[in-house]
Design a protein around this motif. Sequence first.
Motif, short mmCIF file in Angstrom:
data_model
loop_
_atom_site.label_atom_id
_atom_site.label_comp_id
_atom_site.label_asym_id
_atom_site.label_seq_id
_atom_site.Cartn_x
_atom_site.Cartn_y
_atom_site.Cartn_z
N ALA A 80 33.25 -22.95 -30.26
CA ALA A 80 32.72 -22.86 -28.89
C ALA A 80 33.85 -22.76 -27.87
O ALA A 80 33.74 -22.02 -26.88
CB ALA A 80 31.85 -24.07 -28.60
N ALA A 81 34.95 -23.48 -28.11
CA ALA A 81 36.08 -23.41 -27.18
C ALA A 81 36.68 -22.01 -27.17
O ALA A 81 37.03 -21.47 -26.12
CB ALA A 81 37.14 -24.43 -27.57
N VAL A 82 36.79 -21.39 -28.35
CA VAL A 82 37.33 -20.03 -28.42
C VAL A 82 36.38 -19.05 -27.76
O VAL A 82 36.80 -18.10 -27.10
CB VAL A 82 37.60 -19.64 -29.89
N ARG A 83 35.09 -19.27 -27.91
CA ARG A 83 34.09 -18.37 -27.31
C ARG A 83 34.03 -18.51 -25.79
O ARG A 83 33.94 -17.52 -25.07
CB ARG A 83 32.72 -18.68 -27.91
N GLY A 129 31.81 -15.94 -47.43
CA GLY A 129 30.65 -16.35 -46.64
C GLY A 129 30.99 -17.55 -45.79
O GLY A 129 31.84 -18.37 -46.14
N ALA A 130 30.31 -17.67 -44.64
CA ALA A 130 30.51 -18.81 -43.74
C ALA A 130 29.39 -18.82 -42.72
O ALA A 130 28.70 -17.81 -42.52
CB ALA A 130 31.87 -18.73 -43.03
N TRP A 131 29.22 -19.94 -42.07
CA TRP A 131 28.30 -20.03 -40.95
C TRP A 131 28.97 -19.44 -39.72
O TRP A 131 30.12 -19.74 -39.42
CB TRP A 131 27.91 -21.48 -40.69
N GLY A 132 28.24 -18.57 -39.03
CA GLY A 132 28.73 -18.00 -37.78
C GLY A 132 28.23 -18.82 -36.61
O GLY A 132 27.04 -18.74 -36.27
N TYR A 133 29.10 -19.59 -36.00
CA TYR A 133 28.67 -20.50 -34.93
C TYR A 133 28.35 -19.76 -33.65
O TYR A 133 27.57 -20.26 -32.82
CB TYR A 133 29.74 -21.57 -34.70
N ARG A 134 28.91 -18.58 -33.43
CA ARG A 134 28.58 -17.81 -32.23
C ARG A 134 27.25 -17.09 -32.38
O ARG A 134 26.52 -16.92 -31.40
CB ARG A 134 29.69 -16.80 -31.92
N VAL A 135 26.91 -16.65 -33.58
CA VAL A 135 25.67 -15.91 -33.78
C VAL A 135 24.56 -16.80 -34.32
O VAL A 135 23.40 -16.37 -34.42
CB VAL A 135 25.87 -14.70 -34.71
N GLY A 136 24.91 -18.03 -34.73
CA GLY A 136 23.90 -18.96 -35.20
C GLY A 136 23.24 -18.56 -36.50
O GLY A 136 22.03 -18.68 -36.67
N ALA A 137 24.04 -18.10 -37.47
CA ALA A 137 23.47 -17.66 -38.74
C ALA A 137 24.52 -17.78 -39.84
O ALA A 137 25.74 -17.75 -39.58
CB ALA A 137 22.99 -16.21 -38.65
N SER A 138 24.04 -17.91 -41.07
CA SER A 138 24.93 -17.84 -42.23
C SER A 138 25.19 -16.37 -42.54
O SER A 138 24.27 -15.56 -42.62
CB SER A 138 24.27 -18.52 -43.44
#
Length: 816
Positions: A485-488, A761-770
Amino acid sequence: MSDIPSTARVVIIGGGAVGASCLYHLAKAGWTDCVLLEKNELTSGSTWHAAGNVPTFSASWSIMNMQRYSVDLYRGLAEAVDYPMNYHVTGSIRLAHSRERMQEFERVKGMGRYQGMDIEICSNDDLKARYPFLETHDLAGGLYDPHDGDIDPAQLTQALAKGARDLGGRIIRFCAVTGVRRDSAEWVIETEKGEIRCEYVVNAAGYRAQEVGAMFGRTVPMATMSHQYILFEEVEELRAWSEAEGRKLPLLRDVDSSYYLRQEKMGFNLGPYERNCRAHWVTPDDPMPEDFSFQLWQDDLERIEWYLEDALARVPLMAKAGLSRVINGPIPYTPDGNPLIGPMPGVPNAFEACVFTFGICQAGGAGKVLAEWVTEGGTEWDMWSCDPRRWGPWADHDHCVAKAKEVYGHEYAMHFPRHAWPAGRDKRLSPIHDELKALGAQFGAYGGWERANWFAKPDDDTSEEATQTWERKGPWEPRISEECAAVRDAVGVLDLPGFARFRLEGVGVGEWLRGQITGALPRPGRIGLVYIADERGRVVTEFSVIRDDDDELTLITAAAAQEHDRELLLSRMPPHAGFRLNDITETSTALIVAGPKSRGLIGALAQADLTQPWLTHQISYMAGRPVRLVRVSFTGELGWEIHAKPHDLPVIWEALMEEGTRHGLKPFGMYALDSLRIEKGYRAWKGDLSTDYTMFEAGLDRFVKLDKAQDFPGKAALMAEKQRGPAKRFVALTLEDSPFDAPYMSTLWSNGEVVGETTSGAWGYRVGASIALGAVRSDLAAPGTELEVEIFGTRVGARVAPGQALWDPQNARLRA
């Protein structure tokens, strides 16, 4: 008269199962003018006392490939070379004491299915049916591998040796190598019986590999462990059952207790991997003997007493068996437990096929892989997991011993994605390591370099136990979310020591590099990605190129790729080049500063033109210290890499942190970076980028210029592939809700058919999806295609994304 030939195409040093397999596979490839030298008798090292288990099970895709090949080879080897062997394909059972272990089994089952093996998941009733003497009351289940079994190591070695001799290979026993020297483009191998000139040499010397490596000026990263197994006398009940069933018991592994138990004739063979293990020949008062052929150490039963008691409780029938013999012999270990197969770092036309912890089950596949390296210059499967170049000089004696003991004591451990193994750490430290540690950094090792994975708060659980989960959730998850979130929304800073850097300068270097890469070089003043392919058009490596002038540039690559990429470049340079290559990895370090407020933060500290566009670079000063500002960001946000001298970094860091309070600056770690880069579809080396994929299969079409004037390795193969179309295509996938992100090599399904695999694979915290990146059959790569991803045995719905970038696909934020 000496029976040693004066010349050979290849000389293999070491006559165990692996050395014999190398000779056999070279001969099968048509290289019959090859010689194997053994200082004693064949099998006199670790091979003669090996237990001889032959599993296919592995959590590594490449190791599983290698072991599966061995099993297939051994099944028909006796007939193929006309040499009888005792090979018992009994199947094997692995026991699970926990849900997490069952999840590991489900993952390996999926990988095995993809490779054509019918591995089964078992309930406790299934286990009891296959192994009636087993206590199952405290188990969560198990796994059954029908391909597993045991083989006589000496017979295997002799069969491979006979097959090699029949094809023209030569084996000279009782012929110790005493030295080597380079004479023009040839190797001269010095022995007690004379000298042999050869083109290529292979170190297959097992636990003596370090001794042989030293002859080439190479320090082989290894240590030798003491491994004991116990042979028990016959048990009448076991004989009666075995004769009635017409089979042996499956080989049993209690992986959570850490031992294997095998039926040996009508008795048992118990082999523990104990935590309180011992390394030998690692101190001045315990030197390696001049000759340890066919020898063992004295028993040390106190070390394995707990494991014996545990096995007796698991299989009470063992209590009726008297102890027959204890075998306590040397087993070599690398720092990660995988063998060394491939080019010998820093040594031309020399290869390694040594330090095998599981040499019997891997010997067949190892011979195939080594022969491909020598005869073709590359391997069918990407074998980075075993490549000798994965270690650098930082893997010193203390590191090797500490890691060998850790790996041995956790031989059957689960390798959770967020768990960092603690032994042998802090070999390569950032100049601001202590500052990061004070901020709560939880570190991981990358090519030996300690980097912050995530930043914990004081009340976060950072124990090893808290990291032992396959699930996304853990103490790190809220922190990764905050860092992303800080980077975004504001600005983040990541300390990134260990970028491998190579400076290329001199007349003709630009033209030479154009003939190596698949695409174009960036213009002076710019930075760009370039790729080197092999002759098959497969991805060998990726460089960021910082271009200063026509014949002045810097190549930057992954920390883990330092030895690999330096070797690659040096091997392709012309012998009398008018340019030079310098490895400047240790003389520079980097910070990533990224986020919409990064321009304001850097502008307050640097004398620079921050209006310069994306993919440019400039020399500047920050906090009064010289830096190179590179307008590029692996995060997918507006950002810069700040390259500086290591001794200047603490001053720059302090200034950034002080000024950063006015801009919302937050340090972030590698876990956050992984999430951010996957949202952009950016590739990771030896995950998404490997020789398992061609440039087109990896989705790197825009980095291939088939119409450029220069030929380059793989051009012909890529032109042919372009005409027929690639078999696979690289895609980004969004997954339905699951507590797990897709691990490497998770199987992709469509209508009940396996159609591809994930590469990360990873969770994308900016897009809200795996999110998963991967390769899928070309006809299923269209955006919107519905697929399934098999994750720990469960198929999770997935959809092919419209493009490879889910976040900011137009790069508007990068270009801001």
